[in-house]
Write an enzyme that holds these catalytic residues in place. Sequence first.
Site, PDB file in Angstrom:
ATOM      1  NE  ARG A 247      -2.354   2.096  -0.847  1.00 47.65           N
ATOM      2  CZ  ARG A 247      -2.960   2.325  -2.004  1.00 47.65           C
ATOM      3  NH1 ARG A 247      -4.127   1.792  -2.262  1.00 47.65           N
ATOM      4  NH2 ARG A 247      -2.404   3.053  -2.925  1.00 47.65           N
ATOM      5  CB  CYS A 251       0.666   5.612  -1.163  1.00 50.31           C
ATOM      6  SG  CYS A 251      -1.072   5.465  -0.710  1.00 50.31           S
TER       7      CYS A 251
END
Lengths: 290, 201
Positions: A247, A251
């Site tokens: 994640r 990002c």
Amino acid sequence: MSSIKLRAVVALSGLALVCAAQAAQKESAPPKKAAVHAKKAAAAKDPVAADFEKFHEIMEEDSPAELFEAKGAEMWKTKRGPKHVSLEKCNLGLGPGVVKGAYVQMPRYFADTGQMMDAERRIVYCMVKLQGFKEADLAKKPFSKGSYLPDPVALVTYVAGQSRNMKIAVPQKLPQERAAYKLGEEIFNYRAGPWDFSCATCHGEDNKRIRTQNLPNLASKVDAVRAFQGWPGYRMTGGLMHTLQWRMNDCFRQQRFPEPGYASETIADLLTYMGVNANGYLYKGPGIKR
Amino acid sequence: MKTFQASIFGAAALAIAFAAQAQDYRAQAISMMKRDFHAKGIAHMDRLNEDALQLICNRSHNEPPKGIAETLQHDQLATIQYPADGKFLGDWKAGEKLAQNGRGMTWKDGGKPSGGSCYNCHQIGPATTSFGDIGNSLLHFGKIRGYGPDVQKYVYGKIYNAKAYNLCSKMPRFGHSGTLTEKQIKDLVALLLDPNSPVNK
């Protein structure tokens, strides 16, 4: 469970997910169980998000993430690597071999390495130190892709499952842990790159979205839990299991930054910042992501 | 009085100490990122360096002192390269496609032209309901604000360099960063300001 069998089950459940997702999208023919949850979902402002939430609740009871937990559990106790030992002596911060409750108390400072370590960083450390795997090998392809499931992903999912329904309690007792929070906060707010983005550009305000994707305000106490909750997560887009390491990586990609090192201190500190902000909330275990 | 002075002095020293510590974390965080990141695809390591504007916004938590903000906004305004032909309106249909396209400038991109990512943050055309809301709604933009040359110039400039109008705006500087070409920006201006664009229907 053999890996072939597991893969088949995952593929099937993935298919079921896609079908169910499509059904959930069609307002005209909602699945039967959805009606039970319809009231709560209707309260959400966005119809697509509401549909997903509705579907999410149904799926949570029988999460495909559990298959990955099972695989990780087996891997944990299996003698593996050049040294042919299991991970049962791995110290996740609560003593060698203690897995229960460890995930919700990480990242934390580990005196044996002198480093802040999130769950995945620590597991990679154990795989290297105890089992003799090469860190560079583990960092080469660290994320799920197609039918490829990296070992640390399964292991993190197992470890995370062993903190299900426990309170998030990322420690801030040691000065190193408090410094990591401060450093994580700086990283979170650091604007740079061609698009002048920081984490906070998208995740620093309440109730914002990109397209239809709701954005948690990770600087706020109320929302920060959403960075913790549901990870590791079975992502319906692509049907892959992902951890927080993935994640954070994706990002930063969308932040238009260069790539952060896998299981690096930067990521550990950033996760400390977000984890501490989520302290006190109940962690529901590995989940499902859109 | 002496105690009062001493306490003032003490408080000031404390404030400076805190500020110094905050600066330490910042410097430490930046050097840590420079150590832990690596270049990938078109995303080179120099992207971690702040330019003057990013530095001011970072240091002031995106609320720079008014005087500094005005000076720097002026500098940003000077970076805008307006079209040599003096025309701001392109093709709104091409603009709509660009507005939908969220690709560009990540380490997975490269080679292909970038999109504008506009719908990620703005409501624009009436047909697209999957829009973000980090930016304001641009629906009926021309209808509300007019279609004149001043508005056209402003929209062109805003897309080219949003920071010229609001120093620490969240919006990227699409022209300044080399993300969008002059033609692409013109097409986006048309999306907002062509009376025939669905935005103004």
